[in-house]
Design a protein around this motif. Structure first.
Motif, PDB file in Angstrom:
ATOM      1  N   TYR A  70      37.604 -11.149  42.708  1.00  0.00           N
ATOM      2  CA  TYR A  70      38.159  -9.794  42.793  1.00  0.00           C
ATOM      3  C   TYR A  70      37.440  -8.804  41.876  1.00  0.00           C
ATOM      4  O   TYR A  70      37.713  -7.597  41.904  1.00  0.00           O
ATOM      5  CB  TYR A  70      39.659  -9.808  42.468  1.00  0.00           C
ATOM      6  N   LYS A  71      36.506  -9.308  41.061  1.00  0.00           N
ATOM      7  CA  LYS A  71      35.746  -8.429  40.174  1.00  0.00           C
ATOM      8  C   LYS A  71      34.244  -8.586  40.402  1.00  0.00           C
ATOM      9  O   LYS A  71      33.444  -8.416  39.492  1.00  0.00           O
ATOM     10  CB  LYS A  71      36.085  -8.728  38.709  1.00  0.00           C
ATOM     11  N   GLN A  72      33.869  -8.889  41.648  1.00  0.00           N
ATOM     12  CA  GLN A  72      32.462  -9.052  41.960  1.00  0.00           C
ATOM     13  C   GLN A  72      31.708  -7.732  41.783  1.00  0.00           C
ATOM     14  O   GLN A  72      32.240  -6.642  42.057  1.00  0.00           O
ATOM     15  CB  GLN A  72      32.289  -9.541  43.397  1.00  0.00           C
ATOM     16  N   PHE A  73      30.484  -7.834  41.334  1.00  0.00           N
ATOM     17  CA  PHE A  73      29.651  -6.647  41.144  1.00  0.00           C
ATOM     18  C   PHE A  73      29.356  -6.000  42.492  1.00  0.00           C
ATOM     19  O   PHE A  73      29.001  -6.667  43.460  1.00  0.00           O
ATOM     20  CB  PHE A  73      28.340  -7.025  40.454  1.00  0.00           C
ATOM     21  N   ASN A  74      29.515  -4.674  42.563  1.00  0.00           N
ATOM     22  CA  ASN A  74      29.293  -3.923  43.799  1.00  0.00           C
ATOM     23  C   ASN A  74      28.078  -3.020  43.604  1.00  0.00           C
ATOM     24  O   ASN A  74      28.150  -2.011  42.903  1.00  0.00           O
ATOM     25  CB  ASN A  74      30.537  -3.098  44.141  1.00  0.00           C
ATOM     26  N   TYR A  75      26.968  -3.391  44.229  1.00  0.00           N
ATOM     27  CA  TYR A  75      25.718  -2.651  44.040  1.00  0.00           C
ATOM     28  C   TYR A  75      25.827  -1.228  44.573  1.00  0.00           C
ATOM     29  O   TYR A  75      25.329  -0.286  43.948  1.00  0.00           O
ATOM     30  CB  TYR A  75      24.576  -3.385  44.732  1.00  0.00           C
ATOM     31  N   ASN A  76      26.473  -1.056  45.722  1.00  0.00           N
ATOM     32  CA  ASN A  76      26.600   0.279  46.309  1.00  0.00           C
ATOM     33  C   ASN A  76      27.396   1.217  45.410  1.00  0.00           C
ATOM     34  O   ASN A  76      27.064   2.406  45.280  1.00  0.00           O
ATOM     35  CB  ASN A  76      27.246   0.193  47.687  1.00  0.00           C
ATOM     36  N   GLN A  77      28.452   0.686  44.792  1.00  0.00           N
ATOM     37  CA  GLN A  77      29.216   1.521  43.867  1.00  0.00           C
ATOM     38  C   GLN A  77      28.386   1.883  42.642  1.00  0.00           C
ATOM     39  O   GLN A  77      28.526   2.976  42.088  1.00  0.00           O
ATOM     40  CB  GLN A  77      30.494   0.797  43.446  1.00  0.00           C
ATOM     41  N   PHE A  78      27.546   0.955  42.219  1.00  0.00           N
ATOM     42  CA  PHE A  78      26.655   1.243  41.096  1.00  0.00           C
ATOM     43  C   PHE A  78      25.729   2.409  41.428  1.00  0.00           C
ATOM     44  O   PHE A  78      25.544   3.321  40.612  1.00  0.00           O
ATOM     45  CB  PHE A  78      25.833  -0.001  40.750  1.00  0.00           C
ATOM     46  N   VAL A  79      25.159   2.403  42.630  1.00  0.00           N
ATOM     47  CA  VAL A  79      24.270   3.492  43.046  1.00  0.00           C
ATOM     48  C   VAL A  79      25.037   4.807  43.123  1.00  0.00           C
ATOM     49  O   VAL A  79      24.567   5.856  42.648  1.00  0.00           O
ATOM     50  CB  VAL A  79      23.611   3.161  44.396  1.00  0.00           C
ATOM     51  N   ASP A  80      26.235   4.766  43.708  1.00  0.00           N
ATOM     52  CA  ASP A  80      27.042   5.985  43.837  1.00  0.00           C
ATOM     53  C   ASP A  80      27.411   6.553  42.469  1.00  0.00           C
ATOM     54  O   ASP A  80      27.354   7.770  42.249  1.00  0.00           O
ATOM     55  CB  ASP A  80      28.308   5.705  44.641  1.00  0.00           C
ATOM     56  N   SER A  81      27.812   5.688  41.552  1.00  0.00           N
ATOM     57  CA  SER A  81      28.183   6.168  40.217  1.00  0.00           C
ATOM     58  C   SER A  81      26.957   6.703  39.481  1.00  0.00           C
ATOM     59  O   SER A  81      27.054   7.662  38.709  1.00  0.00           O
ATOM     60  CB  SER A  81      28.848   5.048  39.411  1.00  0.00           C
ATOM     61  N   VAL A 139      32.250  16.598  41.680  1.00  0.00           N
ATOM     62  CA  VAL A 139      31.911  15.452  40.838  1.00  0.00           C
ATOM     63  C   VAL A 139      33.166  14.888  40.186  1.00  0.00           C
ATOM     64  O   VAL A 139      33.356  13.663  40.120  1.00  0.00           O
ATOM     65  CB  VAL A 139      30.867  15.847  39.770  1.00  0.00           C
ATOM     66  N   TRP A 140      34.037  15.747  39.711  1.00  0.00           N
ATOM     67  CA  TRP A 140      35.298  15.276  39.125  1.00  0.00           C
ATOM     68  C   TRP A 140      36.126  14.492  40.149  1.00  0.00           C
ATOM     69  O   TRP A 140      36.723  13.467  39.825  1.00  0.00           O
ATOM     70  CB  TRP A 140      36.104  16.467  38.611  1.00  0.00           C
ATOM     71  N   LYS A 141      36.166  14.997  41.378  1.00  0.00           N
ATOM     72  CA  LYS A 141      36.942  14.311  42.421  1.00  0.00           C
ATOM     73  C   LYS A 141      36.387  12.915  42.673  1.00  0.00           C
ATOM     74  O   LYS A 141      37.144  11.930  42.730  1.00  0.00           O
ATOM     75  CB  LYS A 141      36.916  15.123  43.717  1.00  0.00           C
ATOM     76  N   ALA A 142      35.068  12.811  42.823  1.00  0.00           N
ATOM     77  CA  ALA A 142      34.454  11.510  43.077  1.00  0.00           C
ATOM     78  C   ALA A 142      34.647  10.570  41.888  1.00  0.00           C
ATOM     79  O   ALA A 142      34.978   9.391  42.056  1.00  0.00           O
ATOM     80  CB  ALA A 142      32.966  11.686  43.372  1.00  0.00           C
ATOM     81  N   ALA A 143      34.468  11.094  40.680  1.00  0.00           N
ATOM     82  CA  ALA A 143      34.627  10.268  39.481  1.00  0.00           C
ATOM     83  C   ALA A 143      36.071   9.807  39.317  1.00  0.00           C
ATOM     84  O   ALA A 143      36.333   8.682  38.873  1.00  0.00           O
ATOM     85  CB  ALA A 143      34.176  11.048  38.248  1.00  0.00           C
ATOM     86  N   SER A 144      37.022  10.666  39.675  1.00  0.00           N
ATOM     87  CA  SER A 144      38.431  10.307  39.579  1.00  0.00           C
ATOM     88  C   SER A 144      38.776   9.167  40.537  1.00  0.00           C
ATOM     89  O   SER A 144      39.496   8.225  40.176  1.00  0.00           O
ATOM     90  CB  SER A 144      39.300  11.530  39.879  1.00  0.00           C
ATOM     91  N   ARG A 145      38.253   9.234  41.758  1.00  0.00           N
ATOM     92  CA  ARG A 145      38.502   8.163  42.732  1.00  0.00           C
ATOM     93  C   ARG A 145      37.871   6.849  42.255  1.00  0.00           C
ATOM     94  O   ARG A 145      38.457   5.775  42.392  1.00  0.00           O
ATOM     95  CB  ARG A 145      37.962   8.559  44.099  1.00  0.00           C
ATOM     96  N   PHE A 146      36.679   6.945  41.685  1.00  0.00           N
ATOM     97  CA  PHE A 146      36.005   5.758  41.155  1.00  0.00           C
ATOM     98  C   PHE A 146      36.825   5.136  40.026  1.00  0.00           C
ATOM     99  O   PHE A 146      37.017   3.914  39.965  1.00  0.00           O
ATOM    100  CB  PHE A 146      34.610   6.162  40.669  1.00  0.00           C
ATOM    101  N   GLU A 147      37.321   5.986  39.128  1.00  0.00           N
ATOM    102  CA  GLU A 147      38.095   5.510  37.985  1.00  0.00           C
ATOM    103  C   GLU A 147      39.380   4.807  38.431  1.00  0.00           C
ATOM    104  O   GLU A 147      39.820   3.841  37.794  1.00  0.00           O
ATOM    105  CB  GLU A 147      38.428   6.681  37.065  1.00  0.00           C
ATOM    106  N   ARG A 148      39.962   5.255  39.538  1.00  0.00           N
ATOM    107  CA  ARG A 148      41.193   4.649  40.048  1.00  0.00           C
ATOM    108  C   ARG A 148      40.930   3.434  40.938  1.00  0.00           C
ATOM    109  O   ARG A 148      41.871   2.853  41.476  1.00  0.00           O
ATOM    110  CB  ARG A 148      41.998   5.693  40.839  1.00  0.00           C
ATOM    111  N   GLY A 149      39.666   3.084  41.105  1.00  0.00           N
ATOM    112  CA  GLY A 149      39.335   1.923  41.919  1.00  0.00           C
ATOM    113  C   GLY A 149      39.396   2.183  43.410  1.00  0.00           C
ATOM    114  O   GLY A 149      39.484   1.240  44.205  1.00  0.00           O
ATOM    115  N   GLU A 150      39.321   3.450  43.812  1.00  0.00           N
ATOM    116  CA  GLU A 150      39.376   3.805  45.216  1.00  0.00           C
ATOM    117  C   GLU A 150      37.971   3.950  45.793  1.00  0.00           C
ATOM    118  O   GLU A 150      36.989   4.084  45.050  1.00  0.00           O
ATOM    119  CB  GLU A 150      40.148   5.123  45.395  1.00  0.00           C
TER     120      GLU A 150
END
Length: 208
Positions: A70-81, A139-150
């Motif tokens: 459930y905590k596998q590394f997600n490469y696509n999320q890394f690129v997006d962040s 940017v705040w919207k995207a970062a907020s969704r990332f922070e919430r795990g969405e």
């Protein structure tokens, strides 16, 4: 790659077992070398090319190794962040340009009055403010969704796309508003222009 080959650790993306992965590579590893490639912008970062020649790493070098499912590394999320990081730096640079330009256009006199009294100048400054706030909110919207795990890929793409277009426009207008001074190193606009140009180059092939 920044830091002129002086970093103790490097984060390297590579294909491993058919998947894109990240590896932590010690800078002192045998087979690691760096070639400086001075760029038009980001000169303070001392960028260049990292070369890896038969570098040997242990299993702990793989980012996310040993994580539960459930905590596998997600490469696509890394690129997006990472794209959001570029956006945040661009917004800061654009804000610095605006903060510099407002007193300049109010203090710079031409034909007996501040150039800010000219509608073309005032509208350009106002547009900068609107665009910077739009960039910041996306940017705040995207970062907020990332922070919430969405899921935030779409939001990161939209933020990067807007920042890519508008930051370069703001950099160009900063040079324009300073007139001939904008083309010289007397004022920092030429540096902002060069640094902001990188955003439209890095990850220019993003897809929604």
């Amino acid at each position: 790659m920044p830091l002129a080959g002086k970093a103790n650790l490097y984060l390297v993306a590579a294909e491993f077992k058919g998947q894109n992965q990240l590896f932590i590579v010690p800078g002192a590893s045998k087979g690691v070398s760096f070639k400086a490639s001075p760029a038009m912008g980001l000169r303070s970062a001392e960028v260049g090319s990292l070369k890896l020649d038969k570098v040997q790493l242990d299993k702990n070098a793989l980012v996310g190794a040993g994580n539960p499912s459930y905590k596998q590394f997600n490469y696509n999320q890394f690129v997006d962040s990472g794209n959001l990081t570029w956006c945040a730096m661009a917004i800061g640079c654009c804000q610095a340009a605006l903060d510099y330009l407002i007193p300049y256009v109010n203090e710079r006199y031409a034909f007996g009055e501040p150039i800010s009294h000219r509608q073309s100048v005032a509208f350009m400054i106002a547009d900068m403010k609107v665009e910077i706030e739009s960039m910041r909110l996306l940017v705040w919207k995207a970062a907020s969704r990332f922070e919430r795990g969405e899921e935030f890929h779409r939001d990161a793409f939209l933020a990067h796309h807007l920042c890519m277009e508008k930051s370069m426009e703001i950099g160009t207008n900063a040079v324009q508003l300073l007139g001939g001074h904008g083309f010289t190193k007397e004022h920092p606009a030429e540096r902002w222009y060069r640094d902001l140009r990188v955003l439209s180059i890095i990850n220019g092939g993003l897809q929604l």
